[in-house]
Design an enzyme around this catalytic site. Sequence first.
Site, PDB file in Angstrom:
ATOM      1  N   ASP A 232       5.424   4.764   5.276  1.00 63.45           N
ATOM      2  CA  ASP A 232       6.439   3.854   5.819  1.00 63.45           C
ATOM      3  C   ASP A 232       6.583   2.581   4.977  1.00 63.45           C
ATOM      4  O   ASP A 232       7.254   1.631   5.385  1.00 63.45           O
ATOM      5  CB  ASP A 232       6.139   3.495   7.284  1.00 63.45           C
ATOM      6  CG  ASP A 232       4.756   2.886   7.474  1.00 63.45           C
ATOM      7  OD1 ASP A 232       3.795   3.341   6.819  1.00 63.45           O
ATOM      8  OD2 ASP A 232       4.636   1.933   8.275  1.00 63.45           O
ATOM      9  N   HIS A 233       5.974   2.584   3.789  1.00 67.63           N
ATOM     10  CA  HIS A 233       6.067   1.423   2.886  1.00 67.63           C
ATOM     11  C   HIS A 233       6.540   1.810   1.482  1.00 67.63           C
ATOM     12  O   HIS A 233       6.764   0.940   0.656  1.00 67.63           O
ATOM     13  CB  HIS A 233       4.721   0.693   2.813  1.00 67.63           C
ATOM     14  CG  HIS A 233       4.347   0.105   4.139  1.00 67.63           C
ATOM     15  ND1 HIS A 233       4.541  -1.220   4.450  1.00 67.63           N
ATOM     16  CD2 HIS A 233       3.868   0.702   5.265  1.00 67.63           C
ATOM     17  CE1 HIS A 233       4.163  -1.429   5.711  1.00 67.63           C
ATOM     18  NE2 HIS A 233       3.754  -0.276   6.217  1.00 67.63           N
TER      19      HIS A 233
ATOM     20  N   ASP B 217       0.637  -4.382   6.432  1.00 69.98           N
ATOM     21  CA  ASP B 217      -0.104  -3.741   7.522  1.00 69.98           C
ATOM     22  C   ASP B 217      -1.513  -4.296   7.719  1.00 69.98           C
ATOM     23  O   ASP B 217      -2.290  -3.747   8.491  1.00 69.98           O
ATOM     24  CB  ASP B 217      -0.136  -2.222   7.337  1.00 69.98           C
ATOM     25  CG  ASP B 217       1.183  -1.590   7.716  1.00 69.98           C
ATOM     26  OD1 ASP B 217       2.103  -2.331   8.121  1.00 69.98           O
ATOM     27  OD2 ASP B 217       1.312  -0.354   7.606  1.00 69.98           O
TER      28      ASP B 217
ATOM     29  N   HIS C 213      -7.101  -1.901   6.017  1.00 74.44           N
ATOM     30  CA  HIS C 213      -6.096  -0.916   6.456  1.00 74.44           C
ATOM     31  C   HIS C 213      -6.104   0.229   5.443  1.00 74.44           C
ATOM     32  O   HIS C 213      -6.113   1.394   5.814  1.00 74.44           O
ATOM     33  CB  HIS C 213      -4.728  -1.594   6.539  1.00 74.44           C
ATOM     34  CG  HIS C 213      -3.614  -0.685   6.952  1.00 74.44           C
ATOM     35  ND1 HIS C 213      -3.519  -0.138   8.209  1.00 74.44           N
ATOM     36  CD2 HIS C 213      -2.537  -0.227   6.261  1.00 74.44           C
ATOM     37  CE1 HIS C 213      -2.442   0.625   8.271  1.00 74.44           C
ATOM     38  NE2 HIS C 213      -1.820   0.587   7.100  1.00 74.44           N
TER      39      HIS C 213
ATOM     40  N   HIS D  52       0.877  -1.171   0.000  1.00 69.46           N
ATOM     41  CA  HIS D  52       0.000   0.000   0.000  1.00 69.46           C
ATOM     42  C   HIS D  52       0.913   1.218   0.000  1.00 69.46           C
ATOM     43  O   HIS D  52       2.138   1.077   0.081  1.00 69.46           O
ATOM     44  CB  HIS D  52      -0.967  -0.033   1.188  1.00 69.46           C
ATOM     45  CG  HIS D  52      -0.323   0.071   2.549  1.00 69.46           C
ATOM     46  ND1 HIS D  52       0.616  -0.828   3.001  1.00 69.46           N
ATOM     47  CD2 HIS D  52      -0.492   0.960   3.568  1.00 69.46           C
ATOM     48  CE1 HIS D  52       0.987  -0.496   4.234  1.00 69.46           C
ATOM     49  NE2 HIS D  52       0.333   0.602   4.587  1.00 69.46           N
TER      50      HIS D  52
ATOM     51  N   HIS E  75       1.158   3.917   2.202  1.00 66.18           N
ATOM     52  CA  HIS E  75       1.484   4.700   3.389  1.00 66.18           C
ATOM     53  C   HIS E  75       2.983   4.979   3.376  1.00 66.18           C
ATOM     54  O   HIS E  75       3.770   4.182   2.871  1.00 66.18           O
ATOM     55  CB  HIS E  75       1.068   3.962   4.658  1.00 66.18           C
ATOM     56  CG  HIS E  75      -0.414   4.067   4.937  1.00 66.18           C
ATOM     57  ND1 HIS E  75      -1.033   3.402   5.964  1.00 66.18           N
ATOM     58  CD2 HIS E  75      -1.390   4.787   4.306  1.00 66.18           C
ATOM     59  CE1 HIS E  75      -2.332   3.703   5.974  1.00 66.18           C
ATOM     60  NE2 HIS E  75      -2.576   4.532   4.970  1.00 66.18           N
TER      61      HIS E  75
ATOM     62  N   HIS F 184       5.295  -4.787  11.566  1.00 69.79           N
ATOM     63  CA  HIS F 184       5.826  -3.857  12.580  1.00 69.79           C
ATOM     64  C   HIS F 184       5.795  -4.516  13.947  1.00 69.79           C
ATOM     65  O   HIS F 184       5.085  -4.079  14.843  1.00 69.79           O
ATOM     66  CB  HIS F 184       4.964  -2.584  12.619  1.00 69.79           C
ATOM     67  CG  HIS F 184       4.904  -1.823  11.337  1.00 69.79           C
ATOM     68  ND1 HIS F 184       6.020  -1.359  10.679  1.00 69.79           N
ATOM     69  CD2 HIS F 184       3.851  -1.414  10.579  1.00 69.79           C
ATOM     70  CE1 HIS F 184       5.656  -0.703   9.585  1.00 69.79           C
ATOM     71  NE2 HIS F 184       4.351  -0.731   9.494  1.00 69.79           N
TER      72      HIS F 184
HETATM   73 ZN   LIG Z   1       3.117   0.437   8.069  1.00 66.25          ZN
END
Ligand SMILES: [Zn+2]
Length: 271
Positions: free
Chosen positions: A100-101, A210, A188, A96, A98, A255
Amino acid sequence: MSDTKVYLLDGGTLVIDGFHAFWNRGPGGELRFPCYAVLIEHADGLYIFDTGYDHAHVMDVLPFEKPLQTPEQTIPGALAKIGKKPSDINYVINSHYHFDHCGGNKYLTEACTVCHSKELEACECFQPFEALGYSDLSFDSDLEAKRDAKAGKTPAEPPLDIYTPKYETVTGDQEIAKGLWLFETPGHTAGHYSLMVELANRRPMLFTADACYSQKNMDLMCISSFHLDPVASLQSMVKLKEIAEKHDAEMFYSHDPDSFGSYLQAPGFYS
Ligand SMILES: [Zn+2]
């Protein structure tokens, strides 16, 4: 033909509150958790599943997530550790978009980008409560320019000179290359994918991304507070459990501060 190899590339850590990690459950308080990318050496080429976060972006937009990342934990740094460079990567798969990806996508200028078609749509048209999640669009300078224009922001000076990737959007559950399976796990985000990798010498690896942050989330069947649709999020966790059972796959969480230390990290690899 050599066997598929999987490397986990440590991407540093971030902090969120426990009530975000475990929605309506907690306990609250700072929770520092890992981020990582998955490099897959496959007969069809080099694939990377997610690319972690960009330290400068987090400091600029979400400094309260207190990023800790060394140069070796960036995509170029982590690849160098195993003798590879960003231009070697043939395919980026994003679970996805976001921040942090996809923070390292911008380095992978030779790669074709694979994602769910709904996720690419979501980058342009997300819900107001998803704005921080989708804040790093540096992987696609056209998309970023469009979003800035919408917000009435003046274009960056000097202009962003990154690149616009070539996309291959997919939908549904698919084997995108031999032994590489994408499973739709929405909730998510709109177009979230989890990835299963079949290997010659061990159980399949199921990267939840996630759709499930940690073993504890799975044990409690507790979703995170970052979601588009909580009911779909929970259904995706049930789906992951069923996939793991059906294929005797081992789940690797996105995570998980408790599990991450037990994962073999690059330069070590799974095969
Ligand atoms: Zn994440």
